[in-house]
Design a protein around this motif. Structure first.
Motif, mmCIF file in Angstrom:
data_model
loop_
_atom_site.group_PDB
_atom_site.id
_atom_site.type_symbol
_atom_site.label_atom_id
_atom_site.label_comp_id
_atom_site.label_asym_id
_atom_site.label_seq_id
_atom_site.Cartn_x
_atom_site.Cartn_y
_atom_site.Cartn_z
ATOM 1 N N ALA A 42 0.838 -1.206 0.000
ATOM 2 C CA ALA A 42 0.000 0.000 0.000
ATOM 3 C C ALA A 42 0.870 1.253 0.000
ATOM 4 N N HIS A 43 1.915 1.259 0.821
ATOM 5 C CA HIS A 43 2.839 2.397 0.831
ATOM 6 C C HIS A 43 3.496 2.577 -0.541
ATOM 7 N N GLN A 44 3.944 1.468 -1.096
ATOM 8 C CA GLN A 44 4.665 1.545 -2.381
ATOM 9 C C GLN A 44 3.755 2.094 -3.482
ATOM 10 N N LEU A 45 2.519 1.664 -3.519
ATOM 11 C CA LEU A 45 1.610 2.142 -4.570
ATOM 12 C C LEU A 45 1.291 3.626 -4.388
ATOM 13 N N ALA A 46 1.239 4.072 -3.117
ATOM 14 C CA ALA A 46 0.991 5.495 -2.857
ATOM 15 C C ALA A 46 2.164 6.349 -3.335
ATOM 16 N N VAL A 47 3.339 5.755 -3.397
ATOM 17 C CA VAL A 47 4.505 6.438 -3.971
ATOM 18 C C VAL A 47 4.490 6.313 -5.498
ATOM 19 N N ASN A 48 4.280 5.103 -5.993
ATOM 20 C CA ASN A 48 4.399 4.860 -7.431
ATOM 21 C C ASN A 48 3.340 5.584 -8.263
ATOM 22 N N VAL A 49 2.169 5.836 -7.677
ATOM 23 C CA VAL A 49 1.123 6.540 -8.416
ATOM 24 C C VAL A 49 1.594 7.952 -8.782
ATOM 25 N N ARG A 72 3.479 4.993 7.846
ATOM 26 C CA ARG A 72 4.809 5.424 8.297
ATOM 27 C C ARG A 72 5.415 6.419 7.315
ATOM 28 N N PRO A 73 5.405 7.722 7.681
ATOM 29 C CA PRO A 73 6.017 8.726 6.803
ATOM 30 C C PRO A 73 7.470 8.403 6.459
ATOM 31 N N GLU A 74 8.204 7.884 7.433
ATOM 32 C CA GLU A 74 9.616 7.570 7.179
ATOM 33 C C GLU A 74 9.770 6.506 6.103
ATOM 34 N N ARG A 75 8.848 5.582 6.107
ATOM 35 C CA ARG A 75 8.892 4.510 5.103
ATOM 36 C C ARG A 75 8.582 5.077 3.712
ATOM 37 N N ILE A 76 7.653 6.019 3.650
ATOM 38 C CA ILE A 76 7.340 6.675 2.370
ATOM 39 C C ILE A 76 8.591 7.373 1.835
ATOM 40 N N LYS A 77 9.317 8.030 2.745
ATOM 41 C CA LYS A 77 10.535 8.734 2.318
ATOM 42 C C LYS A 77 11.556 7.764 1.735
ATOM 43 N N GLN A 78 11.735 6.628 2.406
ATOM 44 C CA GLN A 78 12.676 5.623 1.881
ATOM 45 C C GLN A 78 12.261 5.156 0.491
ATOM 46 N N MET A 79 10.969 4.910 0.328
ATOM 47 C CA MET A 79 10.488 4.407 -0.961
ATOM 48 C C MET A 79 10.581 5.487 -2.036
ATOM 49 N N ALA A 80 10.342 6.743 -1.641
ATOM 50 C CA ALA A 80 10.470 7.855 -2.594
ATOM 51 C C ALA A 80 11.918 7.922 -3.076
ATOM 52 N N GLU A 81 12.839 7.818 -2.134
ATOM 53 C CA GLU A 81 14.248 7.821 -2.509
ATOM 54 C C GLU A 81 14.540 6.646 -3.443
ATOM 55 N N GLY A 82 13.941 5.525 -3.134
ATOM 56 C CA GLY A 82 14.144 4.325 -3.947
ATOM 57 C C GLY A 82 13.727 4.477 -5.400
ATOM 58 N N VAL A 83 12.723 5.340 -5.661
ATOM 59 C CA VAL A 83 12.303 5.546 -7.055
ATOM 60 C C VAL A 83 12.763 6.902 -7.583
ATOM 61 N N ILE A 238 10.547 -7.488 -0.037
ATOM 62 C CA ILE A 238 10.409 -6.198 0.638
ATOM 63 C C ILE A 238 11.790 -5.838 1.146
ATOM 64 N N ASN A 239 12.407 -4.870 0.522
ATOM 65 C CA ASN A 239 13.713 -4.444 1.040
ATOM 66 C C ASN A 239 13.708 -2.964 1.357
ATOM 67 N N LYS A 240 14.891 -2.418 1.622
ATOM 68 C CA LYS A 240 14.978 -1.039 2.102
ATOM 69 C C LYS A 240 14.316 -0.064 1.134
#
Ligand code: GTP
Length: 245
Positions: A42-49, A72-83, A238-240
């Motif tokens: 769910a977090h990842q899709l909220a970033v990828n959209v 988790r806002p921090e997790r969103i930040k990590q995923m944003a960095e990831g893409v 599921i990684n960093k």
């Protein structure tokens, strides 16, 4: 259905299973036991959209209804960095609402329509193309206990899902809902992947994905009861950085 778009999950194999990602004008249900990856997806899709269209995204924003305080806002930040998108911007483009009980949760989906309409009218705002409800069922399970409450629970859930479908059609958006189920190792005869208590979402979740843990970071997604895609499985991790192959 016209102009259907897809939001990629971040895992190649996972996206292949879905023929590109989760679909707009559709509800996708993720079900599985704790820790199977529902909230992470769910977090990842909220970033990828939010990704530009060249990168497979919809250049849009997300509404995230959180019932278990697991956003988790921090997790969103990590995923944003990831893409490779700006972390603060990524957070700004996710409208998070905490649902305190099932009635509040239902109200929030109606409010989501107002918010999405406002975003449509605003020139600078990104349109809302994803509605997350994580978890769809936790409040309902806690509040409607016992056999006597089952019919009412089902009726409320149906109404809730109808509002979600309406949302997806009004805004050509995708809806992603999560549903925790216990894996059932005692089900020697039945299908152990069937949620105990039956398929409470019935035919309303158009895509149903059963998630289970594998070794370490590995998870397996199985597409169940899809109207147009073949049933099958895909492995993801599921990684960093988030959801990957
Ligand atoms: P419930 O909400 O309990 O039903 O579980 P869920 O299916 O939503 O599980 P969730 O998506 O929360 O997945 C939890 C798993 O994701 C953990 O066991 C970790 O393997 C992984 N995970 C969660 N956060 C991180 C993180 O920040 N980094 C990494 N690498 N993995 C994470």
């Amino acid at each position: 259905r016209k102009n259907v778009s897809k939001i990629p999950t971040g895992g190649e194999e996972f996206d292949e299973l879905l023929d590109g990602g989760i679909e707009t004008q559709t509800i996708t249900e993720l079900y599985g036991e704790y820790g199977s990856g529902k909230t992470q997806i769910a977090h990842q899709l909220a970033v990828n959209v939010q990704l530009p269209e060249e990168e497979g995204g919809l250049d849009s924003s997300a509404i995230y209804i959180d019932t278990e305080n697991s956003f988790r806002p921090e997790r969103i930040k990590q995923m944003a960095e990831g893409v490779g998108i700006d972390e603060e911007e990524a957070l700004d483009n996710i409208f998070v609402a905490r649902a305190y009980n099932s009635n509040h949760q239902m109200l929030l989906v109606e409010k989501a329509q107002e918010l999405a309409k406002e975003q449509e009218e605003e020139e600078e705002g990104k349109q809302v193309k994803l509605l997350v409800i994580d978890s769809l069922t936790s409040h309902f399970r806690a509040e409607y206990v016992g056999r006597g409450a089952l019919a009412e629970r089902q009726q409320k859930l149906n109404k809730h899902l109808h509002e979600a479908i309406k949302f997806t059609n009004l805004f050509n958006a995708a809806a992603l809902v999560t549903n925790q189920v216990q894996s059932n190792p005692d089900a020697f005869f039945g299908d152990p992947t069937r949620p105990i208590g039956g398929n409470i979402l019935g035919h309303m979740a158009t895509f149903r994905l059963y998630l289970r843990k594998s070794k370490g970071e590995k998870r397996i997604a199985r597409l169940v009861d899809s109207p147009c895609l073949p049933e099958g499985e895909g492995v993801f991790t599921i990684n960093k950085e988030g959801i990957r192959d």
